[in-house]
Design a protein around this motif. Sequence first.
Motif, PDB file in Angstrom:
ATOM      1  N   ASN A   2       0.806  -1.219   0.000  1.00 23.75           N
ATOM      2  CA  ASN A   2       0.000   0.000   0.000  1.00 23.75           C
ATOM      3  C   ASN A   2       0.837   1.265   0.000  1.00 23.75           C
ATOM      4  N   LEU A   3       2.112   1.140   0.242  1.00 24.46           N
ATOM      5  CA  LEU A   3       2.958   2.305   0.439  1.00 24.46           C
ATOM      6  C   LEU A   3       2.901   3.286  -0.732  1.00 24.46           C
ATOM      7  N   LEU A   4       3.193   2.823  -1.924  1.00 27.60           N
ATOM      8  CA  LEU A   4       3.191   3.707  -3.091  1.00 27.60           C
ATOM      9  C   LEU A   4       1.775   4.063  -3.521  1.00 27.60           C
ATOM     10  N   TYR A   5       0.874   3.083  -3.421  1.00 25.06           N
ATOM     11  CA  TYR A   5      -0.499   3.316  -3.856  1.00 25.06           C
ATOM     12  C   TYR A   5      -1.141   4.441  -3.050  1.00 25.06           C
ATOM     13  N   LYS A   6      -0.929   4.457  -1.742  1.00 26.02           N
ATOM     14  CA  LYS A   6      -1.503   5.520  -0.908  1.00 26.02           C
ATOM     15  C   LYS A   6      -0.916   6.883  -1.267  1.00 26.02           C
ATOM     16  N   GLU A   7       0.369   6.914  -1.555  1.00 25.94           N
ATOM     17  CA  GLU A   7       1.001   8.178  -1.933  1.00 25.94           C
ATOM     18  C   GLU A   7       0.377   8.742  -3.208  1.00 25.94           C
ATOM     19  N   ILE A   8       0.118   7.858  -4.161  1.00 22.23           N
ATOM     20  CA  ILE A   8      -0.457   8.298  -5.434  1.00 22.23           C
ATOM     21  C   ILE A   8      -1.939   8.596  -5.276  1.00 22.23           C
ATOM     22  N   GLU A   9      -2.660   7.724  -4.584  1.00 22.12           N
ATOM     23  CA  GLU A   9      -4.106   7.875  -4.416  1.00 22.12           C
ATOM     24  C   GLU A   9      -4.457   9.136  -3.629  1.00 22.12           C
ATOM     25  N   LEU A  34      11.008   1.337   5.334  1.00 19.80           N
ATOM     26  CA  LEU A  34      10.296   0.108   5.666  1.00 19.80           C
ATOM     27  C   LEU A  34      11.262  -0.963   6.176  1.00 19.80           C
ATOM     28  N   ALA A  35      12.452  -1.048   5.577  1.00 21.01           N
ATOM     29  CA  ALA A  35      13.444  -2.017   6.026  1.00 21.01           C
ATOM     30  C   ALA A  35      13.896  -1.706   7.459  1.00 21.01           C
ATOM     31  N   TRP A  36      14.050  -0.428   7.770  1.00 25.32           N
ATOM     32  CA  TRP A  36      14.440  -0.051   9.132  1.00 25.32           C
ATOM     33  C   TRP A  36      13.331  -0.397  10.116  1.00 25.32           C
ATOM     34  N   THR A  37      12.093  -0.107   9.750  1.00 26.42           N
ATOM     35  CA  THR A  37      10.960  -0.437  10.613  1.00 26.42           C
ATOM     36  C   THR A  37      10.899  -1.938  10.880  1.00 26.42           C
ATOM     37  N   MET A  38      11.093  -2.717   9.834  1.00 31.94           N
ATOM     38  CA  MET A  38      11.061  -4.171   9.994  1.00 31.94           C
ATOM     39  C   MET A  38      12.275  -4.666  10.790  1.00 31.94           C
ATOM     40  N   PHE A  39      13.410  -3.983  10.669  1.00 32.54           N
ATOM     41  CA  PHE A  39      14.576  -4.337  11.475  1.00 32.54           C
ATOM     42  C   PHE A  39      14.262  -4.183  12.956  1.00 32.54           C
ATOM     43  N   VAL A  40      13.618  -3.075  13.293  1.00 33.19           N
ATOM     44  CA  VAL A  40      13.238  -2.843  14.687  1.00 33.19           C
ATOM     45  C   VAL A  40      12.230  -3.903  15.140  1.00 33.19           C
ATOM     46  N   ILE A  83       7.591  -3.726  -3.295  1.00 31.75           N
ATOM     47  CA  ILE A  83       7.797  -2.394  -3.875  1.00 31.75           C
ATOM     48  C   ILE A  83       7.792  -2.480  -5.398  1.00 31.75           C
ATOM     49  N   PHE A  84       8.436  -3.516  -5.935  1.00 34.82           N
ATOM     50  CA  PHE A  84       8.440  -3.690  -7.391  1.00 34.82           C
ATOM     51  C   PHE A  84       7.017  -3.815  -7.929  1.00 34.82           C
ATOM     52  N   PHE A  85       6.237  -4.713  -7.368  1.00 38.54           N
ATOM     53  CA  PHE A  85       4.878  -4.909  -7.877  1.00 38.54           C
ATOM     54  C   PHE A  85       3.999  -3.694  -7.625  1.00 38.54           C
ATOM     55  N   SER A  86       4.194  -3.019  -6.499  1.00 39.50           N
ATOM     56  CA  SER A  86       3.344  -1.853  -6.224  1.00 39.50           C
ATOM     57  C   SER A  86       3.739  -0.646  -7.058  1.00 39.50           C
ATOM     58  N   SER A  87       4.885  -0.709  -7.738  1.00 40.60           N
ATOM     59  CA  SER A  87       5.291   0.413  -8.584  1.00 40.60           C
ATOM     60  C   SER A  87       4.438   0.501  -9.852  1.00 40.60           C
ATOM     61  N   PHE A  88       3.689  -0.554 -10.160  1.00 37.67           N
ATOM     62  CA  PHE A  88       2.858  -0.510 -11.367  1.00 37.67           C
ATOM     63  C   PHE A  88       1.492  -1.156 -11.199  1.00 37.67           C
ATOM     64  N   THR A  90      -2.110  -2.435  -8.538  1.00 37.18           N
ATOM     65  CA  THR A  90      -2.983  -2.112  -7.402  1.00 37.18           C
ATOM     66  C   THR A  90      -2.510  -2.871  -6.161  1.00 37.18           C
ATOM     67  N   PRO A  91      -2.924  -2.431  -4.980  1.00 36.62           N
ATOM     68  CA  PRO A  91      -2.487  -3.124  -3.760  1.00 36.62           C
ATOM     69  C   PRO A  91      -2.906  -4.596  -3.714  1.00 36.62           C
ATOM     70  N   PHE A  92      -4.116  -4.919  -4.143  1.00 34.25           N
ATOM     71  CA  PHE A  92      -4.565  -6.306  -4.099  1.00 34.25           C
ATOM     72  C   PHE A  92      -3.703  -7.190  -4.991  1.00 34.25           C
ATOM     73  N   LEU A  93      -3.505  -6.757  -6.221  1.00 31.82           N
ATOM     74  CA  LEU A  93      -2.706  -7.540  -7.153  1.00 31.82           C
ATOM     75  C   LEU A  93      -1.244  -7.588  -6.723  1.00 31.82           C
ATOM     76  N   SER A  94      -0.734  -6.486  -6.206  1.00 27.84           N
ATOM     77  CA  SER A  94       0.648  -6.463  -5.710  1.00 27.84           C
ATOM     78  C   SER A  94       0.828  -7.440  -4.561  1.00 27.84           C
ATOM     79  N   GLY A  95      -0.126  -7.449  -3.648  1.00 27.40           N
ATOM     80  CA  GLY A  95      -0.066  -8.384  -2.527  1.00 27.40           C
ATOM     81  C   GLY A  95      -0.139  -9.824  -2.988  1.00 27.40           C
ATOM     82  N   LEU A  96      -1.013 -10.085  -3.932  1.00 30.73           N
ATOM     83  CA  LEU A  96      -1.166 -11.440  -4.464  1.00 30.73           C
ATOM     84  C   LEU A  96       0.114 -11.894  -5.170  1.00 30.73           C
ATOM     85  N   LEU A  97       0.681 -11.028  -5.991  1.00 28.26           N
ATOM     86  CA  LEU A  97       1.907 -11.375  -6.708  1.00 28.26           C
ATOM     87  C   LEU A  97       3.091 -11.549  -5.750  1.00 28.26           C
TER      88      LEU A  97
END
Length: 191
Positions: A2-9, A34-40, A83-88, A90-97
């Motif tokens: 959702n990260l990129l999608y929310k920014e654009i939407e 996001l990587a830093w957040t997940m590291f924590v 991030i790759f899938f969400s660059s082009f 929707t969130p649902f399809l990106s999550g599925l892929l």
Amino acid sequence: VNLLYKEIERKTIYTVMPKPIFRWQFLAGKTLGLAWTMFVQVGVMGLVLAAQFWLLDADFGVEMAQAIWLIYVEVVLVIAVAIFFSSFSTPFLSGLLTFGVFVVGSFANRLVALRLGDKDQTTELQQQLSAVVRGVATIWPDMSLYNITPNVVHASPVTWTFVGWATLYGLSYALVGLFLASLVFGRRDFI
């Protein structure tokens, strides 16, 4: 996803894009954040697990620390794929892929060894299909590298060389994913 999608939407990307940054830098910032957040998060979960081991008077072991590190590397790889899938997409399809890449990657080592039928009794189509599956599995990110559960359960040592190569492997795939995402995102029109 959702990260990129929310920014654009929400059109908040319009406040960032006029700044003197490239789109790949925007993606890199999102990914590193996001990587830093997940590291924590993985670190805190690892500390909670270590505290539970300590309370139970059990040995945490080096294998457990290696497993937690490899889990984090796997998470970074999944972040890059998402991030790759969400660059082009929707969130649902990106999550599925992304989930699909994770699932297939978890069995990639088994798919490389896949043989359809007996060696003497396979048809040409089965041999070709087997070759295609093995070829795809060979270039697919092998997520099974990051599951060292049997080593942890049986206190079987994992070499630091393996951990280093698995880390390099995962970060290399993550960089390739981010490179591809920046190519796609760089050509995307937001209007």
